[in-house]
Motif scaffolding. Structure first.
Motif, mmCIF file in Angstrom:
data_model
loop_
_atom_site.group_PDB
_atom_site.id
_atom_site.type_symbol
_atom_site.label_atom_id
_atom_site.label_comp_id
_atom_site.label_asym_id
_atom_site.label_seq_id
_atom_site.Cartn_x
_atom_site.Cartn_y
_atom_site.Cartn_z
ATOM 1 N N GLN A 273 0.859 -1.190 0.000
ATOM 2 C CA GLN A 273 0.000 0.000 0.000
ATOM 3 C C GLN A 273 0.890 1.234 0.000
ATOM 4 O O GLN A 273 2.051 1.152 0.393
ATOM 5 N N SER A 274 0.345 2.347 -0.399
ATOM 6 C CA SER A 274 1.072 3.613 -0.316
ATOM 7 C C SER A 274 0.639 4.352 0.942
ATOM 8 O O SER A 274 -0.546 4.399 1.265
ATOM 9 N N GLU A 275 1.630 4.914 1.634
ATOM 10 C CA GLU A 275 1.329 5.787 2.769
ATOM 11 C C GLU A 275 1.351 7.223 2.252
ATOM 12 O O GLU A 275 2.381 7.701 1.762
ATOM 13 N N VAL A 276 0.231 7.898 2.348
ATOM 14 C CA VAL A 276 0.115 9.264 1.847
ATOM 15 C C VAL A 276 -0.173 10.199 3.018
ATOM 16 O O VAL A 276 -1.053 9.905 3.841
ATOM 17 N N ALA A 277 0.573 11.289 3.100
ATOM 18 C CA ALA A 277 0.319 12.259 4.172
ATOM 19 C C ALA A 277 0.553 13.666 3.652
ATOM 20 O O ALA A 277 1.493 13.912 2.902
ATOM 21 N N VAL A 278 -0.324 14.562 4.047
ATOM 22 C CA VAL A 278 -0.149 15.997 3.795
ATOM 23 C C VAL A 278 0.146 16.619 5.151
ATOM 24 O O VAL A 278 -0.634 16.453 6.093
ATOM 25 N N VAL A 279 1.282 17.306 5.274
ATOM 26 C CA VAL A 279 1.707 17.764 6.602
ATOM 27 C C VAL A 279 2.267 19.182 6.537
ATOM 28 O O VAL A 279 2.950 19.548 5.591
ATOM 29 N N ASN A 280 1.932 19.971 7.560
ATOM 30 C CA ASN A 280 2.596 21.257 7.765
ATOM 31 C C ASN A 280 2.696 21.508 9.265
ATOM 32 O O ASN A 280 1.923 20.958 10.055
ATOM 33 N N THR A 281 3.684 22.293 9.649
ATOM 34 C CA THR A 281 3.813 22.624 11.067
ATOM 35 C C THR A 281 2.899 23.803 11.397
ATOM 36 O O THR A 281 2.489 24.568 10.509
ATOM 37 N N SER A 339 -3.808 11.986 6.537
ATOM 38 C CA SER A 339 -3.090 10.806 6.043
ATOM 39 C C SER A 339 -4.014 9.615 5.839
ATOM 40 O O SER A 339 -5.125 9.553 6.376
ATOM 41 N N ALA A 340 -3.472 8.651 5.059
ATOM 42 C CA ALA A 340 -4.185 7.388 4.820
ATOM 43 C C ALA A 340 -3.224 6.389 4.203
ATOM 44 O O ALA A 340 -2.215 6.762 3.605
ATOM 45 N N SER A 341 -3.557 5.115 4.353
ATOM 46 C CA SER A 341 -2.880 4.045 3.614
ATOM 47 C C SER A 341 -3.811 3.691 2.455
ATOM 48 O O SER A 341 -4.952 3.279 2.686
ATOM 49 N N VAL A 342 -3.316 3.838 1.220
ATOM 50 C CA VAL A 342 -4.197 3.647 0.065
ATOM 51 C C VAL A 342 -3.623 2.588 -0.872
ATOM 52 O O VAL A 342 -2.432 2.261 -0.808
ATOM 53 N N ARG A 343 -4.465 2.067 -1.733
ATOM 54 C CA ARG A 343 -3.988 1.118 -2.737
ATOM 55 C C ARG A 343 -2.951 1.791 -3.635
ATOM 56 O O ARG A 343 -3.126 2.957 -4.007
ATOM 57 N N ASN A 344 -1.892 1.033 -3.985
ATOM 58 C CA ASN A 344 -0.819 1.616 -4.801
ATOM 59 C C ASN A 344 -1.341 2.232 -6.099
ATOM 60 O O ASN A 344 -0.889 3.284 -6.535
ATOM 61 N N ALA A 345 -2.326 1.570 -6.690
ATOM 62 C CA ALA A 345 -2.813 2.001 -8.007
ATOM 63 C C ALA A 345 -3.536 3.343 -7.975
ATOM 64 O O ALA A 345 -3.726 3.968 -9.025
ATOM 65 N N VAL A 346 -3.961 3.773 -6.779
ATOM 66 C CA VAL A 346 -4.737 5.025 -6.710
ATOM 67 C C VAL A 346 -3.988 6.094 -5.920
ATOM 68 O O VAL A 346 -4.592 7.054 -5.439
ATOM 69 N N THR A 347 -2.668 5.948 -5.813
ATOM 70 C CA THR A 347 -1.893 6.895 -5.006
ATOM 71 C C THR A 347 -2.099 8.334 -5.477
ATOM 72 O O THR A 347 -2.379 9.240 -4.670
ATOM 73 N N ASP A 348 -1.945 8.549 -6.787
ATOM 74 C CA ASP A 348 -2.074 9.927 -7.290
ATOM 75 C C ASP A 348 -3.492 10.458 -7.116
ATOM 76 O O ASP A 348 -3.707 11.623 -6.751
ATOM 77 N N SER A 349 -4.484 9.590 -7.327
ATOM 78 C CA SER A 349 -5.877 10.028 -7.159
ATOM 79 C C SER A 349 -6.166 10.350 -5.692
ATOM 80 O O SER A 349 -6.934 11.282 -5.386
ATOM 81 N N ALA A 350 -5.551 9.598 -4.785
ATOM 82 C CA ALA A 350 -5.756 9.874 -3.360
ATOM 83 C C ALA A 350 -5.175 11.229 -2.974
ATOM 84 O O ALA A 350 -5.777 11.985 -2.198
ATOM 85 N N VAL A 351 -4.011 11.546 -3.518
ATOM 86 C CA VAL A 351 -3.414 12.853 -3.231
ATOM 87 C C VAL A 351 -4.347 13.971 -3.691
ATOM 88 O O VAL A 351 -4.574 14.959 -2.982
ATOM 89 N N VAL A 352 -4.910 13.792 -4.888
ATOM 90 C CA VAL A 352 -5.843 14.802 -5.415
ATOM 91 C C VAL A 352 -7.058 14.945 -4.487
ATOM 92 O O VAL A 352 -7.512 16.053 -4.182
ATOM 93 N N PHE A 354 -7.213 14.307 -1.260
ATOM 94 C CA PHE A 354 -6.790 15.004 -0.037
ATOM 95 C C PHE A 354 -6.772 16.514 -0.271
ATOM 96 O O PHE A 354 -7.325 17.300 0.511
ATOM 97 N N LEU A 355 -6.119 16.918 -1.355
ATOM 98 C CA LEU A 355 -5.988 18.351 -1.623
ATOM 99 C C LEU A 355 -7.349 18.986 -1.878
ATOM 100 O O LEU A 355 -7.615 20.110 -1.436
ATOM 101 N N ASP A 356 -8.225 18.261 -2.583
ATOM 102 C CA ASP A 356 -9.564 18.801 -2.846
ATOM 103 C C ASP A 356 -10.303 19.084 -1.542
ATOM 104 O O ASP A 356 -10.939 20.137 -1.383
#
Length: 443
Positions: A273-281, A339-352, A354-356
């Motif tokens: 799986q891909s670990e995806v996180a959007v982070v800021n201090t 953050s989330a653990s997502v399927r590898n195939a949808v990593t880029d879509s998951a990032v989108v 999150f940002l949306d």
């Protein structure tokens, strides 16, 4: 007589029908004012060496719990990263008065639960054994038996743990995310590595203990079936010889967010799986006026199964088992993380996705229903937590250590209910810095 009864019944029926007819059940009733919270205050006293003691009496059960907490500011460990953890793991391995086996056997015999860690100790016991358990906690923390044998074992366990996590995608993603957010020279961003652990010696552990294990910033919190007279006598007996020393102060580096959104990759060939996180201090404390709006904003964005991230990434798109966010409130510095653990195939879509969602909560007002649901969840959790005596002690400790107004928790529900949709949008723009965030992906 029968005729009078029938007449009375008829009048009561008509009155009842008339009252019900005035109630419009198609509309949800308006919530009443926030209930007034009366937490009560713990009994407190301070020893001459600076140790502050807080007591919450509760005689419903014959049990006592206690926590010794060192509220020291963050300090760098540098090339010896891991020394604090090793020191904590050696506490409780007996004392200078009692060897390890006897120490542990007695705790088992008393049926107590005692834990030691680098920032203090915690214990639960029957009230009749409270004096002895408090004595053992004092022995374990103030007269530690740092031996080469136990140090070698602790070091080997730490190295084994590091080795076992080498291919742990989530653990490595979290370490990288933290280091990038705070910086590797900030205490919160330092990484424990094989090299740093191997460089630690027993003398380093002793030195760390002698430097930082001081009553200057220490709190002993006692909750349960005991009383002020007993606690005062025991605290003086077992902790008054704890020598007060100054804790070193450091000028810490200031964590900085990136100027524009940045993507960081961690290549983990074994990742399923891909670990995806959007982070800021961010800088946010409980004293800030933004604290309660930030709580509600995070709850709506990703505070649980009702959050927008969860509903979007899991329920709508099926990318993940769960997507969440968190907003810290550390008095020095903390982070916003989605953050989330997502399927590898949808990593880029998951990032989108999150940002949306982060853009949406920054640019659009939340609905009245979302806000009311978020408030209801916090109010319910707060009220339920008050049923535990330990909650009162924990809140009292938080007021002390974070320098909060004495009525902070009395006004908690009122402040939650005062949050508006405009507040949510304002703090989302301020603390969910999507344009200055790091997107950390491990896959």
């Amino acid at each position: 007589m029968m005729k009078n009864n029938i007449k009375t019944f008829a009048i009561l029926f008509l009155i009842s029908f008339g009252i019900q007819a005035q109630i419009d059940r198609s509309k949800q009733p308006q919530p009443g004012p926030a209930p007034e919270v009366n937490l009560g205050s713990p009994q407190t006293f301070t020893l001459d060496n600076g140790l502050k003691v807080l007591l919450v009496e509760n005689h419903k059960l014959p049990r006592v719990s206690l926590t010794l907490t060192l509220d020291n500011p963050p300090s760098p460990e540098g090339t010896k990263k891991g020394v604090a953890s090793l020191m904590g793991s050696l506490l409780g391995t007996g004392s200078k008065k009692t060897d390890k086996d006897k120490f542990n056997e007695e705790i088992d015999y008393l049926g107590a639960n005692v834990n030691f860690f680098s920032g203090g100790a915690a214990a639960n016991t029957l009230s009749k054994y409270f004096p002895r358990v408090l004595e053992l906690v004092a022995e374990g923390t103030l007269q530690p038996n740092f031996t080469e044998e136990e140090f070698t074992k602790a070091k080997e366990r730490t190295l084994e743990s590091l080795k076992s996590n080498e291919k742990n995608v989530a653990a490595n993603a979290s370490r990288l995310r933290t280091a990038l957010a705070y910086g590797k020279n900030h205490p919160y961003g330092e990484m424990t590595t094989q090299e740093s652990v191997e460089s630690v010696t027993l003398n380093d552990v002793k030195s760390y203990y002698n430097t930082y294990f001081s009553p200057k910033n220490a709190y002993l919190v006692v909750v349960g079936d005991t009383n002020l007279k007993e606690v005062k006598a025991l605290a003086k007996k077992y902790f008054s010889n704890w020598n007060k020393s100054e804790i070193p102060s450091f000028t810490l580096p200031e964590p900085k967010n990136v100027q524009t959104t940045q993507v960081n990759f961690l290549d983990m060939p074994n990742a399923v799986q891909s670990e995806v996180a959007v982070v800021n201090t961010l800088k946010l404390t409980k004293k800030d006026k933004d604290y309660f709006p930030a709580l509600m904003a995070n709850q709506i964005l990703g505070g649980g199964g009702e959050g927008r991230l969860f509903l979007n990434l899991r329920e709508d798109k099926g990318y993940t088992y769960g997507a969440y966010s968190s907003t810290g409130n550390d008095e020095y510095v903390s982070t916003f993380v989605a953050s989330a653990s997502v399927r590898n195939a949808v990593t880029d879509s998951a990032v989108v996705a999150f940002l949306d969602e982060i853009h949406r909560i920054r640019n659009e007002k939340v609905s009245k229903e979302e806000l009311e649901n978020a408030k209801a969840k916090y109010v319910g959790n707060f009220v339920m937590a008050l049923e535990q005596p330990s909650t009162i002690a924990r809140y009292a400790l938080t007021v002390e250590t974070e320098d909060l107004p004495k009525d902070f928790y009395q006004n908690y529900l009122k402040n939650i209910n005062a949050v508006t949709a405009e507040d949510i949008q304002r703090v989302a723009k301020k603390y969910f810095m999507v344009d200055q965030a790091r997107i950390v992906i491990a896959k």
